[in-house]
Design a protein around this motif. Structure first.
Motif, mmCIF file in Angstrom:
data_model
loop_
_atom_site.group_PDB
_atom_site.id
_atom_site.type_symbol
_atom_site.label_atom_id
_atom_site.label_comp_id
_atom_site.label_asym_id
_atom_site.label_seq_id
_atom_site.Cartn_x
_atom_site.Cartn_y
_atom_site.Cartn_z
ATOM 1 N N GLU A 208 -7.168 -3.176 21.943
ATOM 2 C CA GLU A 208 -7.894 -3.372 20.687
ATOM 3 C C GLU A 208 -7.393 -2.384 19.637
ATOM 4 O O GLU A 208 -7.186 -1.211 19.929
ATOM 5 N N GLU A 209 -7.180 -2.868 18.439
ATOM 6 C CA GLU A 209 -6.793 -2.019 17.319
ATOM 7 C C GLU A 209 -7.642 -2.375 16.107
ATOM 8 O O GLU A 209 -7.900 -3.556 15.836
ATOM 9 N N VAL A 210 -8.059 -1.343 15.393
ATOM 10 C CA VAL A 210 -8.901 -1.527 14.212
ATOM 11 C C VAL A 210 -8.217 -0.877 13.025
ATOM 12 O O VAL A 210 -7.743 0.263 13.110
ATOM 13 N N TYR A 211 -8.168 -1.589 11.895
ATOM 14 C CA TYR A 211 -7.517 -1.073 10.695
ATOM 15 C C TYR A 211 -8.491 -1.079 9.515
ATOM 16 O O TYR A 211 -9.213 -2.052 9.295
ATOM 17 N N CYS A 212 -8.479 0.028 8.795
ATOM 18 C CA CYS A 212 -9.274 0.146 7.580
ATOM 19 C C CYS A 212 -8.613 1.213 6.711
ATOM 20 O O CYS A 212 -8.443 2.355 7.152
ATOM 21 N N TYR A 213 -8.204 0.860 5.495
ATOM 22 C CA TYR A 213 -7.460 1.778 4.633
ATOM 23 C C TYR A 213 -8.150 1.917 3.279
ATOM 24 O O TYR A 213 -8.202 0.964 2.503
ATOM 25 N N GLU A 214 -8.662 3.089 3.024
ATOM 26 C CA GLU A 214 -9.313 3.337 1.741
ATOM 27 C C GLU A 214 -8.299 3.430 0.598
ATOM 28 O O GLU A 214 -8.619 3.165 -0.546
ATOM 29 N N GLY A 215 -7.053 3.800 0.935
ATOM 30 C CA GLY A 215 -6.022 3.939 -0.103
ATOM 31 C C GLY A 215 -5.409 2.629 -0.556
ATOM 32 O O GLY A 215 -4.613 2.610 -1.499
ATOM 33 N N GLY A 216 -5.736 1.527 0.121
ATOM 34 C CA GLY A 216 -5.222 0.233 -0.291
ATOM 35 C C GLY A 216 -3.708 0.146 -0.216
ATOM 36 O O GLY A 216 -3.085 0.609 0.740
ATOM 37 N N ILE A 217 -3.080 -0.415 -1.254
ATOM 38 C CA ILE A 217 -1.635 -0.648 -1.190
ATOM 39 C C ILE A 217 -0.818 0.640 -1.313
ATOM 40 O O ILE A 217 0.360 0.645 -0.961
ATOM 41 N N SER A 218 -1.424 1.720 -1.781
ATOM 42 C CA SER A 218 -0.722 3.010 -1.730
ATOM 43 C C SER A 218 -0.485 3.415 -0.279
ATOM 44 O O SER A 218 0.599 3.879 0.099
ATOM 45 N N SER A 219 -1.494 3.218 0.547
ATOM 46 C CA SER A 219 -1.355 3.492 1.976
ATOM 47 C C SER A 219 -0.324 2.558 2.602
ATOM 48 O O SER A 219 0.400 2.938 3.529
ATOM 49 N N PHE A 220 -0.252 1.335 2.074
ATOM 50 C CA PHE A 220 0.719 0.354 2.562
ATOM 51 C C PHE A 220 2.153 0.849 2.328
ATOM 52 O O PHE A 220 3.005 0.802 3.220
ATOM 53 N N GLN B 82 -3.511 -7.386 5.672
ATOM 54 C CA GLN B 82 -4.759 -7.734 4.999
ATOM 55 C C GLN B 82 -5.669 -6.521 4.832
ATOM 56 O O GLN B 82 -6.367 -6.388 3.827
ATOM 57 N N ALA B 83 -5.647 -5.617 5.821
ATOM 58 C CA ALA B 83 -6.447 -4.397 5.715
ATOM 59 C C ALA B 83 -5.925 -3.506 4.589
ATOM 60 O O ALA B 83 -6.702 -2.903 3.843
ATOM 61 N N PHE B 84 -4.593 -3.422 4.438
ATOM 62 C CA PHE B 84 -4.008 -2.652 3.345
ATOM 63 C C PHE B 84 -4.380 -3.244 1.983
ATOM 64 O O PHE B 84 -4.666 -2.524 1.028
ATOM 65 N N LEU B 85 -4.366 -4.573 1.907
ATOM 66 C CA LEU B 85 -4.575 -5.250 0.628
ATOM 67 C C LEU B 85 -6.028 -5.263 0.192
ATOM 68 O O LEU B 85 -6.326 -5.527 -0.979
ATOM 69 N N ASN B 86 -6.930 -4.998 1.116
ATOM 70 C CA ASN B 86 -8.358 -4.994 0.804
ATOM 71 C C ASN B 86 -8.943 -3.643 1.195
ATOM 72 O O ASN B 86 -9.460 -3.468 2.303
ATOM 73 N N ALA B 87 -8.821 -2.692 0.301
ATOM 74 C CA ALA B 87 -9.246 -1.323 0.581
ATOM 75 C C ALA B 87 -10.693 -1.288 1.071
ATOM 76 O O ALA B 87 -11.582 -1.866 0.449
ATOM 77 N N GLY B 88 -10.904 -0.625 2.201
ATOM 78 C CA GLY B 88 -12.246 -0.472 2.745
ATOM 79 C C GLY B 88 -12.674 -1.568 3.701
ATOM 80 O O GLY B 88 -13.696 -1.433 4.380
ATOM 81 N N LEU B 89 -11.921 -2.671 3.794
ATOM 82 C CA LEU B 89 -12.263 -3.759 4.713
ATOM 83 C C LEU B 89 -11.762 -3.411 6.115
ATOM 84 O O LEU B 89 -10.609 -3.034 6.303
ATOM 85 N N SER B 90 -12.631 -3.551 7.118
ATOM 86 C CA SER B 90 -12.269 -3.272 8.513
ATOM 87 C C SER B 90 -11.839 -4.563 9.202
ATOM 88 O O SER B 90 -12.586 -5.551 9.200
#
Length: 445
Positions: free
Chosen positions: A234-246, A212-220
């Motif tokens: 605890e793990e936190v995910y936030c990906y600005e690259g979206g599905i490219s990062s995926f 879900q973090a990959f699919l929603n770029a910028g969402l933590s």
């Protein structure tokens, strides 16, 4: 004999009548399950099963509601926590649930959402443009299948709370006063009377939340496990690259080496729908395509995934023909050739998504397939023309795959033909000679 036969037949009819009196099927046998009774009676209809898969689906339903807030541009952070008592909580910083008295039901709207099936803001209007939870049963199903549910809701400057037990109100809706916070906190404990297993698997939830973090770029999105006080994880995910990062992540975690440096990432929006694809070829011989619709993982594919597969096959064939990369003018790559070594993510967002079931495993909207096809025809064709080295690398791998496929087919055909020849028998009159005595044999020329 005749009297005996008639007597027996009469006895049989009498027995049937007695049985019918014992098993009457009339209007009194038609049951009506009210409220959330139907969910507790047949949970598999709503969450797929009462195994671990169904257990985790409860968390997905609540998280999906928070994701819908993110899709509406109203949520930036989602926190999921596993507690020592076996419960799980989901907190977001969205708008919260409207908590006035519902004009039709005459009870607080928060209570409607958690106790009435098919109640929600996702059936039209301005509540949500894109939504995965289209059936309006997510929150109420979780409530029905939980031992208890605690709600802490902050909406438009006020805080509201309520508690439910097995789908029924246990502590009435209450206005707790003013607050500067906003968003929803929902905590629930799965009902051991319903589920075969009630212990959540950290890694299973982590995989879903990371997606879900990959699919929603910028969402933590965070996942915290507090079940062991001496070892809180605890793990936190936030990906600005979206599905490219995926795509990059999937290649890395599976140990594949990319064949070209950059992930091909294409997006197209039309008529209120958005199609987005990202893919990169690697040195493996496997096909890996993951598809999503409104952030729901469509594990059984659907129109968007079929359109992607069909379009890239046609586009790469057209490119190879245009630049004379095939030695035989009649030669064409098959879909399996083109998709060998691909790592791809296909994500679409659309209004009124039509899934096959509440578990949302397969998308059925025809129009979104057309949009995915248009995206690839317009943008992938242009990308390949602008990046001939990438196109050449991909096509060389695809052509080599086709050669291997054809060689394997030829080997299979030869083996089958050889087997046919070895089992061939001559007619009896022309059978091989087995006698050594010339007096008993003849030769035909």
């Amino acid at each position: 004999m005749e009297r005996s036969s008639v007597f027996s037949h009469t006895e049989i009819r009498k027995t049937d009548m007695d049985n019918n009196q014992q098993h009457v099927y009339d209007e009194s046998q038609i049951q009506v399950l009210e409220g959330l009774e139907a969910v507790r009676k047949r949970p598999g209809m709503y969450i797929g099963s009462t195994s671990l898969r169904g257990l985790h689906h409860l968390v997905y339903e609540i998280v999906d509601n928070s994701i819908d807030e993110a899709l509406a541009g109203r949520c930036k952070r989602i926190e999921v926590t596993l507690h020592p008592d076996g419960s799980v909580s989901v907190r977001d910083d969205g708008r919260g649930i409207p908590s006035g008295i519902h004009p039709k039901m005459g009870i607080p709207t928060l209570e409607v959402v958690y106790t009435v099936l098919h109640a929600g803001g996702k059936f039209g209007g301005d509540g949500y443009k894109y939504s995965g939870g289209l059936h309006g049963v997510g929150a109420s199903v979780v409530n029905a299948l939980s031992e208890w549910v605690e709600i802490d809701n902050c909406h438009e400057g006020r805080r509201y709370t309520e508690r439910f037990e097995r789908g029924h109100v246990a502590r009435p809706f209450r206005d707790e006063g003013e607050t500067e916070k906003h968003g929803l906190y929902a905590r629930f404990k799965p009902d051991a009377e319903i589920f075969e297993e009630t212990v959540f698997e950290y890694d299973t939830l982590l995989k879903r939340l990371r997606e879900q973090a990959f699919l929603n770029a910028g969402l933590s999105i965070s996942l915290t496990d507090r079940r062991d006080a001496d070892n809180v994880v605890e793990e936190v995910y936030c990906y600005e690259g979206g599905i490219s990062s995926f795509v990059e992540f999937l290649n890395k975690v599976r140990g594949y080496t990319p064949l070209h440096e950059n992930v091909i990432h294409l997006t197209l929006t039309s008529g209120g729908s958005t199609a987005e694809v990202a893919f990169q070829y690697n040195d493996s011989y496997n096909e890996n395509i993951v598809s999503f619709a409104n952030n729901m993982n469509t594990i059984d594919g659907g129109t968007h995934e079929v359109a992607f597969k069909t379009a890239i096959t046609r586009i790469f064939n057209d490119y190879a023909v245009r630049y004379k990369m095939f030695k035989d003018d009649k030669f064409r790559l098959k879909g399996d050739d083109v998709r060998e070594g691909i790592m791809a993510v296909v994500s679409v967002k659309l209004e009124d998504a039509q899934f096959e079931s509440q578990t949302k495993a397969k998308l059925g909207n025809t129009a979104i397939g057309t949009l995915v096809n248009q995206l690839l025809v317009d943008k992938l064709t242009a990308y390949l023309d602008e990046n001939p080295s990438v196109a050449k690398t991909i096509l060389e791998k695809s052509i080599n795959s086709a050669k291997v496929r054809e060689a394997a087919q030829k080997a299979r055909d030869n083996a089958r033909n050889s087997k046919k020849l070895s089992s061939f028998r001559m007619p009896d009159k022309l059978a091989d000679c087995i006698w050594r005595d010339p007096e008993r044999t003849e030769i035909y020329i």
